[in-house]
Design an enzyme around this catalytic site. Structure first.
Site, short mmCIF file in Angstrom:
data_model
loop_
_atom_site.label_atom_id
_atom_site.label_comp_id
_atom_site.label_asym_id
_atom_site.label_seq_id
_atom_site.Cartn_x
_atom_site.Cartn_y
_atom_site.Cartn_z
N ASP A 1 -2.23 -5.04 3.45
CA ASP A 1 -0.82 -5.33 3.78
C ASP A 1 -0.51 -5.12 5.26
O ASP A 1 0.29 -5.85 5.85
CB ASP A 1 0.17 -4.56 2.89
CG ASP A 1 -0.08 -3.07 2.83
OD1 ASP A 1 -1.12 -2.60 3.34
OD2 ASP A 1 0.75 -2.36 2.24
N LYS B 1 -2.31 5.92 -3.88
CA LYS B 1 -0.92 5.77 -4.33
C LYS B 1 -0.75 5.90 -5.84
O LYS B 1 0.06 5.19 -6.45
CB LYS B 1 -0.37 4.41 -3.86
CG LYS B 1 -0.31 4.28 -2.35
CD LYS B 1 0.15 2.93 -1.89
CE LYS B 1 -0.96 1.89 -1.94
NZ LYS B 1 -0.67 0.70 -1.15
C1 BGC Z 1 -3.77 2.21 1.30
C2 BGC Z 1 -3.74 1.17 2.39
C3 BGC Z 1 -2.39 0.48 2.39
C4 BGC Z 1 -1.28 1.50 2.48
C5 BGC Z 1 0.10 0.87 2.50
C6 BGC Z 1 -2.57 3.14 1.39
O1 BGC Z 1 -2.54 3.99 0.30
O2 BGC Z 1 -4.95 2.98 1.38
O3 BGC Z 1 -4.78 0.24 2.21
O4 BGC Z 1 -2.35 -0.40 3.49
O5 BGC Z 1 -1.36 2.37 1.39
O6 BGC Z 1 0.34 0.09 1.40
#
Ligand code: BGC
Length: 496
Positions: free
Chosen positions: A232, A197
């Site tokens: 999460d 992200k």
């Molecule tokens: C992460 C996950 C997370 C998801 C939602 C992804 O980029 O790898 O661990 O649960 O985003 O936040």
């Protein structure tokens, strides 16, 4: 919240293809010859490549199931990491006392405290605060990031009012929701696998993220201990299951995406001899890394190649909030370059990556005015372009195409998980009410996306099976869920 039907919400905003072709772009022909066909050709190609008819959805759902099995069999054998969460003690309702949660996973972090009153009173009081993370900290050092978070948490903890009571002789306990792929080593420790992200923080490689937080809390003089480290999705599942025991799957659709589900401990070949009192555990699939059989376009491939994690998180880049707006921007830019969609000038803003974001494309899809005025002002403010009504209609179609693909693929992913579960627990998924708890801003705020997701699930399962599958928004499940997991895994649990 009631969800408007997809066909009215989206369909009423979209022009039939024939109208777009015959009249909408005529005036632009005067600007550059041959441009009408360029724009319509790009749109037609995009719609064709993004199409998700039933066979495509089925293939995605089946591949999701196969990749899940491969990931459960051997570490590294699949795109899906299928991470053991060590959450096998779910909250029962008996938990009592004051617990904190810290939720780090996107451009904000949230802190929360909750007073639990046991089976009769359940959640007596909650208080939460959200702090946005400065952009530079997303690219800084781990110490800087964790110091910032611990200081926010310390300030929040100072303001504890009288309705929150710590049981005597106890230290404050914290559920830490860390929404990135982590190799858990216990319920309260884990090593970061990689950032996603848009985060690229240095100094975390191979380090226990709980240790990073503990050290930062010590530097702040904050007396708190981490009792549970959770993703999460896992927090959402725990939080939703606290209220409804039929919850078996949780899905996050926000900046990023992920899913987790309840798995039988003896169905995890890569962890032989793993113990769990309940015989089950929660598996964090990390489905954002899934990539098999996805209908991708040149725009997806270019965005991926230019991202800070090329080749990774392909499902996430196709369906999640961080990327949908950017895909649309890339399509519009090409339409403008090749077909002069917005007239003769080439606006700088439209060339800036991530200038158009998912909330904008969502707002674009909510415009029901005759002249699409809202779309006009979003395009002007965010992309720096002056768009005629005909061009606005094209923009609307592009947004719809990308949101539709995302929602439907997310739906196929959910069905893939449900089928895998049903195969192993005959009758316990489709034979009774089963709830999929959903959270995340994309799911919460984008009605068309939500409808496309639901439509795909219903199409794939058929009317009879879909009767038993409830896809339900679980607001803020992950924060409360982490606090509940801290309580269920309290260091003092033997004293309850
Ligand atoms: C992460 C996950 C997370 C998801 C939602 C992804 O980029 O790898 O661990 O649960 O985003 O936040």
């Amino acid at each position: 919240m009631s969800i408007p039907a997809a066909s009215t919400a989206v369909g009423s905003l979209c022009l039939p293809r024939s109208r777009i072709r015959s009249s909408a772009l005529q005036p632009m022909m005067a600007v550059r010859s041959g441009t009408v066909s360029s724009v319509t050709q790009i749109l037609t190609k995009l719609q064709k490549e993004c199409a998700t008819p039933l066979p495509v959805l089925r293939h995605v759902a089946d591949s999701m199931g196969n990749d899940m099995r491969a990931g459960l069999a051997v570490d590294g054998a699949s795109d899906l990491k299928m991470i053991l969460s060590y959450v096998d003690t779910l909250p029962t309702g008996n938990e009592k006392g004051l617990f904190y949660a810290l939720d780090l996973g996107g451009t904000n972090f949230r802190v929360l405290r909750v007073q639990l009153g046991g089976i009769d009173q359940r959640v007596i009081a909650t208080e939460a605060q959200q702090v946005s993370i400065p952009q530079d900290l997303m690219f800084g050092t781990s110490e800087e990031l964790f110091d910032f978070i611990a200081s926010g948490l310390a300030k929040f903890a100072e303001k504890e009012s009288g309705e929150f009571q710590l049981l005597q002789g106890r230290k404050r306990e914290l559920g830490f929701t860390f929404s990135f792929p982590v190799k858990q080593t216990s319920i309260s420790s884990g090593i970061l696998i990689k950032w996603t992200k848009g985060f690229a923080v240095s100094g975390t490689s191979g380090k226990d993220v709980v240790a990073c937080l503990n050290e930062a809390m010590q530097r702040q003089g904050l007396q708190m201990q981490v009792s549970a480290l959770v993703n999460d999705a896992v927090g959402t599942l725990a939080g939703a299951k606290y209220w409804d025991n039929d919850v078996m799957v949780a899905v996050i659709l926000g900046t990023g995406t992920n899913a987790c589900y309840v798995e039988r401990i003896d169905a995890i070949p890569k962890m032989p001899g793993q113990k769990s009192q309940s015989g089950t555990t929660i598996i964090n699939t990390e489905w954002g890394a899934f990539s098999t059989g996805l209908p991708l376009t040149e725009f997806d491939r270019e965005m991926d190649a230019e991202s800070i994690n090329p080749g990774e998180q392909i499902f996430e880049k196709t369906i999640s909030g961080m990327y949908l707006g950017e895909i649309v921007r890339r399509v519009l830019l090409k339409m403008d370059e090749a077909g002069s969609l917005f007239g003769s000038s080439m606006p700088d803003k439209l060339q800036t990556p991530f200038s158009l974001r998912t909330p904008h494309i969502c707002a674009i899809q909510q415009d029901t005015s005759n002249n699409l005025d809202e779309i006009g002002s979003i395009l002007f403010n965010e992309a720096g372009v002056e768009a005629k009504t005909e061009a606005r209609q094209i923009v609307l179609e592009v947004c719809d195409t990308i949101a539709k693909r995302g929602g439907r693929l997310a739906g196929a992913g959910i069905v893939g998980i449900l089928h895998k579960m049903e195969d192993d627990m005959k009758g316990l998924i489709f034979g009774k009410r089963t709830v999929v708890a959903m959270d995340g801003g994309l799911y919460e705020n984008y009605p068309q996306y939500r409808n496309y997701l639901q439509d795909a699930v219903t199409e794939l399962l058929g009317p009879a099976l879909s009767e038993n599958i409830v896809i339900e928004h679980s607001k803020d499940g992950s924060g409360i869920g982490a606090a509940l997991l801290a309580a269920a895994n309290s260091k003092y649990k033997h004293h309850i």
